[in-house]
Design a protein around this motif. Structure first.
Motif, mmCIF file in Angstrom:
data_model
loop_
_atom_site.group_PDB
_atom_site.id
_atom_site.type_symbol
_atom_site.label_atom_id
_atom_site.label_comp_id
_atom_site.label_asym_id
_atom_site.label_seq_id
_atom_site.Cartn_x
_atom_site.Cartn_y
_atom_site.Cartn_z
ATOM 1 N N GLY A 55 -35.868 -19.396 -7.354
ATOM 2 C CA GLY A 55 -36.703 -18.189 -7.321
ATOM 3 C C GLY A 55 -38.047 -18.433 -6.657
ATOM 4 N N MET A 56 -38.102 -19.387 -5.746
ATOM 5 C CA MET A 56 -39.396 -19.749 -5.143
ATOM 6 C C MET A 56 -40.053 -18.575 -4.425
ATOM 7 S SD MET A 56 -38.595 -23.511 -3.591
ATOM 8 C CE MET A 56 -40.272 -23.923 -3.122
ATOM 9 N N THR A 57 -39.228 -17.704 -3.815
ATOM 10 C CA THR A 57 -39.805 -16.606 -3.015
ATOM 11 C C THR A 57 -39.880 -15.287 -3.796
ATOM 12 O OG1 THR A 57 -37.623 -16.064 -2.173
ATOM 13 C CG2 THR A 57 -38.920 -17.594 -0.852
ATOM 14 N N TRP A 58 -39.378 -15.282 -5.025
ATOM 15 C CA TRP A 58 -39.380 -14.019 -5.779
ATOM 16 C C TRP A 58 -40.785 -13.711 -6.291
ATOM 17 C CZ3 TRP A 58 -35.157 -15.374 -9.953
ATOM 18 C CH2 TRP A 58 -34.018 -15.852 -9.306
ATOM 19 N N PRO A 59 -41.015 -12.413 -6.614
ATOM 20 C CA PRO A 59 -42.332 -12.063 -7.185
ATOM 21 C C PRO A 59 -42.573 -12.780 -8.521
ATOM 22 C CG PRO A 59 -41.048 -10.096 -6.634
ATOM 23 C CD PRO A 59 -40.133 -11.255 -6.474
ATOM 24 N N ARG A 60 -43.831 -13.093 -8.783
ATOM 25 C CA ARG A 60 -44.188 -13.828 -10.001
ATOM 26 C C ARG A 60 -43.849 -13.063 -11.274
ATOM 27 N NH1 ARG A 60 -47.419 -18.240 -9.530
ATOM 28 N NH2 ARG A 60 -48.070 -18.725 -7.410
ATOM 29 N N GLY A 64 -40.578 -15.599 -10.629
ATOM 30 C CA GLY A 64 -40.589 -16.295 -9.343
ATOM 31 C C GLY A 64 -41.924 -16.971 -9.086
ATOM 32 N N ARG A 65 -42.053 -17.604 -7.914
ATOM 33 C CA ARG A 65 -43.279 -18.342 -7.596
ATOM 34 C C ARG A 65 -44.053 -17.738 -6.435
ATOM 35 N NH1 ARG A 65 -43.948 -22.851 -11.289
ATOM 36 N NH2 ARG A 65 -42.153 -22.487 -12.629
ATOM 37 N N GLY A 66 -43.512 -16.672 -5.829
ATOM 38 C CA GLY A 66 -44.230 -16.003 -4.734
ATOM 39 C C GLY A 66 -44.543 -16.912 -3.549
ATOM 40 N N ARG A 67 -43.678 -17.918 -3.311
ATOM 41 C CA ARG A 67 -43.949 -18.863 -2.212
ATOM 42 C C ARG A 67 -43.269 -18.394 -0.932
ATOM 43 N NH1 ARG A 67 -44.347 -24.882 -4.716
ATOM 44 N NH2 ARG A 67 -45.022 -25.258 -2.585
ATOM 45 N N SER A 68 -43.486 -19.111 0.148
ATOM 46 C CA SER A 68 -42.937 -18.679 1.443
ATOM 47 C C SER A 68 -41.495 -19.167 1.607
ATOM 48 C CB SER A 68 -43.786 -19.236 2.582
ATOM 49 O OG SER A 68 -43.408 -20.572 2.838
ATOM 50 N N TYR A 69 -40.803 -18.555 2.554
ATOM 51 C CA TYR A 69 -39.432 -18.970 2.844
ATOM 52 C C TYR A 69 -39.379 -20.367 3.462
ATOM 53 C CZ TYR A 69 -36.697 -15.082 1.273
ATOM 54 O OH TYR A 69 -36.051 -14.182 0.462
ATOM 55 N N ILE A 70 -40.431 -20.754 4.154
ATOM 56 C CA ILE A 70 -40.444 -22.121 4.701
ATOM 57 C C ILE A 70 -40.469 -23.112 3.530
ATOM 58 C CG2 ILE A 70 -41.685 -23.788 6.135
ATOM 59 C CD1 ILE A 70 -40.776 -21.626 7.943
ATOM 60 N N ASP A 71 -41.260 -22.801 2.482
ATOM 61 C CA ASP A 71 -41.286 -23.674 1.298
ATOM 62 C C ASP A 71 -39.879 -23.794 0.712
ATOM 63 O OD1 ASP A 71 -43.977 -23.670 1.692
ATOM 64 O OD2 ASP A 71 -44.516 -22.633 -0.163
ATOM 65 N N ARG A 72 -39.203 -22.649 0.639
ATOM 66 C CA ARG A 72 -37.851 -22.665 0.062
ATOM 67 C C ARG A 72 -36.914 -23.535 0.909
ATOM 68 N NH1 ARG A 72 -32.994 -19.876 0.432
ATOM 69 N NH2 ARG A 72 -31.834 -20.000 -1.537
ATOM 70 N N PHE A 73 -37.070 -23.445 2.224
ATOM 71 C CA PHE A 73 -36.215 -24.260 3.094
ATOM 72 C C PHE A 73 -36.488 -25.751 2.904
ATOM 73 C CE2 PHE A 73 -33.686 -22.272 6.639
ATOM 74 C CZ PHE A 73 -33.463 -21.097 5.967
ATOM 75 N N VAL A 74 -37.764 -26.085 2.762
ATOM 76 C CA VAL A 74 -38.120 -27.493 2.561
ATOM 77 C C VAL A 74 -37.414 -28.012 1.303
ATOM 78 C CG1 VAL A 74 -40.035 -29.022 1.918
ATOM 79 C CG2 VAL A 74 -40.344 -27.332 3.747
ATOM 80 N N CYS A 75 -37.437 -27.203 0.252
ATOM 81 C CA CYS A 75 -36.840 -27.600 -1.022
ATOM 82 C C CYS A 75 -35.306 -27.678 -0.919
ATOM 83 C CB CYS A 75 -37.265 -26.594 -2.093
ATOM 84 S SG CYS A 75 -36.618 -26.949 -3.707
ATOM 85 N N LEU A 297 -32.580 -23.996 14.602
ATOM 86 C CA LEU A 297 -32.139 -22.594 14.516
ATOM 87 C C LEU A 297 -32.339 -22.061 13.097
ATOM 88 C CD1 LEU A 297 -28.825 -22.626 16.614
ATOM 89 C CD2 LEU A 297 -30.995 -21.523 17.208
ATOM 90 N N LEU A 298 -32.072 -22.907 12.096
ATOM 91 C CA LEU A 298 -32.239 -22.451 10.708
ATOM 92 C C LEU A 298 -33.709 -22.318 10.338
ATOM 93 C CD1 LEU A 298 -29.250 -24.306 9.074
ATOM 94 C CD2 LEU A 298 -29.621 -21.835 9.136
ATOM 95 N N TYR A 299 -34.548 -23.207 10.870
ATOM 96 C CA TYR A 299 -35.974 -23.037 10.604
ATOM 97 C C TYR A 299 -36.504 -21.760 11.276
ATOM 98 C CZ TYR A 299 -37.395 -26.732 7.537
ATOM 99 O OH TYR A 299 -37.587 -27.489 6.410
ATOM 100 N N ARG A 300 -35.885 -21.394 12.373
ATOM 101 C CA ARG A 300 -36.269 -20.122 13.010
ATOM 102 C C ARG A 300 -35.923 -18.951 12.071
ATOM 103 N NH1 ARG A 300 -32.744 -17.371 17.430
ATOM 104 N NH2 ARG A 300 -34.085 -15.789 18.312
ATOM 105 N N VAL A 301 -34.761 -19.045 11.419
ATOM 106 C CA VAL A 301 -34.364 -18.010 10.462
ATOM 107 C C VAL A 301 -35.394 -17.946 9.323
ATOM 108 C CG1 VAL A 301 -32.630 -17.404 8.736
ATOM 109 C CG2 VAL A 301 -31.903 -18.121 11.012
ATOM 110 N N ALA A 302 -35.800 -19.130 8.823
ATOM 111 C CA ALA A 302 -36.802 -19.157 7.741
ATOM 112 C C ALA A 302 -38.110 -18.536 8.211
ATOM 113 C CB ALA A 302 -37.040 -20.599 7.301
#
Ligand code: FAD
Length: 390
Positions: A55-60, A64-75, A297-302
């Motif tokens: 739930g990294m990108t979901w609303p708090r 959720g943690r309200g983080r970015s999609y790039i953060d989610r991809f890193v994880c 390509l996947l980081y572009r999607v993020a």
């Protein structure tokens, strides 16, 4: 274009790695290819949820943690790199929760989202039917409104993890008289309800991961409806874009990727490392280049997601390319390993040798599940390149 992660993202990556190393050292999990599909551990999901990695990108307000999609991809990239047991929350985190956040009722958001984070609401995806796959809009499973309930009758097929799920996110026909795209709705159905049954299907590698699911007069409350009645088709479209957007479309067999390089470096044939043979070197180089291009390509999607847009042709393009890589790898590994690559699991040889053969038999599914490559190429052609639809 700056490809570097921010210091915070580097820190996140280090934290996830440290956690996974500690879990591995403590025997907390067995690294597995395709772990996002086959490796279920509610306990492990609960631990990730407690650290804020579901739930990294979901609303708090919904846990959720309200983080970015790039953060989610890193994880997620780290979780897949380690073959961690993430299947218990994967599809819910990836697509059910975004659908519930976008279309669900306030009660659904408050009740279900925190349970996904706690590893208590395991979902499976109830879309495909025996006569409806690519042409999903032709589906026949019915949810008939009666009073304040729906009565569900029909059958789903290829349902990954249905035998382990608490809920099926069901796509059903709610208006049989309407044109086929206009009479479809989405419902959350408890798998323990009377009338729901599952039957295992054994996949091409000999394992049980998907199922047939039958609905025989299943009664669900009207509150199970997600979003608007008969508008499900329009909701599904964005859900499928989320389904095709993740790192798992490149890294399903990452352990095989890692280990085949190691194998080629360590194995000595005719007095020199296998990796020094020109034909093997060519295969390894080819794999490494495709992997890196797929990752970009996947980081572009993020990046598209992080701009607040739902990726459509970008996700389709990445999935076509990346799942072709996964098959390329599954094909190359036994060729690099020679006859050893054909040994089946359970033989007395090193773990990789069984995995290469098993991975080879599992691989055809990569370009089918989540939409076949042919269908996705149509999306790239029509929505990406603007070519005429017919
Ligand atoms: C490992 C795995 C896990 C899965 N898990 C799930 C799950 O959890 N839940 C779920 O609902 N489903 C799941 N599926 C099913 C998957 O979504 C379908 O297999 C897929 O959508 C294709 O549908 P189909 O099998 O009916 O093939 P069909 O749609 O019958 O297609 C057969 C062939 O015809 C081609 N084709 C069809 N239409 C067109 C067209 N218009 N243009 C060009 N070519 C076309 C296809 O590309 C394919 O090659 C899973 C599948 C696999 C392999």
């Amino acid at each position: 274009m700056d490809f570097r992660l921010t210091p915070e993202q580097e820190q996140l990556k280090a934290e996830v790695r440290a956690f996974l190393e500690a879990e591995l050292a403590a025997g907390g999990f067995q690294p597995t290819d395709n772990s996002w599909m086959v490796s279920y551990s509610r306990d492990f999901s609960r631990k990730l949820g407690a650290r804020g990695w579901i739930g990294m990108t979901w609303p708090r307000e919904y846990g959720g943690r309200g983080r970015s999609y790039i953060d989610r991809f890193v994880c997620t990239e780290e979780l897949l790199r380690y073959g961690a047991p993430v299947a218990a929350h994967w599809v819910a985190d990836r697509q059910m929760a975004p659908a519930i956040i976008a279309y669900g009722s306030e009660a659904q958001k408050r009740e279900i989202l925190p349970r996904i984070i706690a590893g208590e609401a395991v979902f499976c995806i109830g879309m495909s039917e025996p006569n409806s796959g690519s042409d999903l809009a032709s589906l026949q499973t019915r949810a008939t409104a009666r009073g304040d309930e729906f009565i569900i009758d029909g059958q789903k097929v290829w349902t990954s993890g249905a035998h382990l799920a608490d809920f099926i996110y069901l796509v059903a026909r709610t208006d049989p008289q309407a044109p086929k795209h206009k009479g479809i709705s989405e419902l959350i159905v408890d798998m323990k309800l009377p009338g729901v049954s599952t039957r295992p299907l054994i996949d091409s590698s000999g394992d049980h991961h998907f199922n047939e699911v039958f609905f025989d007069g299943v009664r669900v409350p009207g509150t199970a409806l997600v979003g608007q009645l008969n508008r499900g088709w329009y909701q599904i479209a964005s859900q499928l874009d989320y389904e095709r957007s993740g790192m798992e479309r490149l890294m399903s067999n990452y352990l095989l990727y890692r280990d085949v390089f190691q194998y080629a470096k360590q194995t000595i044939r005719r007095g020199k490392p296998l990796a020094d043979e020109p034909s093997v070197r060519y295969l390894l180089g080819d794999l490494a280049i495709h992997y890196e291009v797929g990752r970009l390509l996947l980081y572009r999607v993020a990046w598209v997601l992080s701009k607040g847009r739902i990726p459509n042709y970008e996700a389709a393009l990445a999935k076509v390319f990346c799942t072709a890589f996964e098959q390329r790898l599954a094909d190359a590994a036994p060729r690099i390993m020679g006859l050893h690559g054909q040994l089946l699991p359970g033989s007395s040889h090193a773990a990789l040798e069984g995995r290469a053969a098993k991975g080879y038999s599992f691989a055809p599914g990569y370009t089918l599940q989540g939409g076949t490559s042919e269908i996705l190429r149509n999306i790239v052609a029509i929505r990406g390149l603007g070519l005429p639809a017919s």
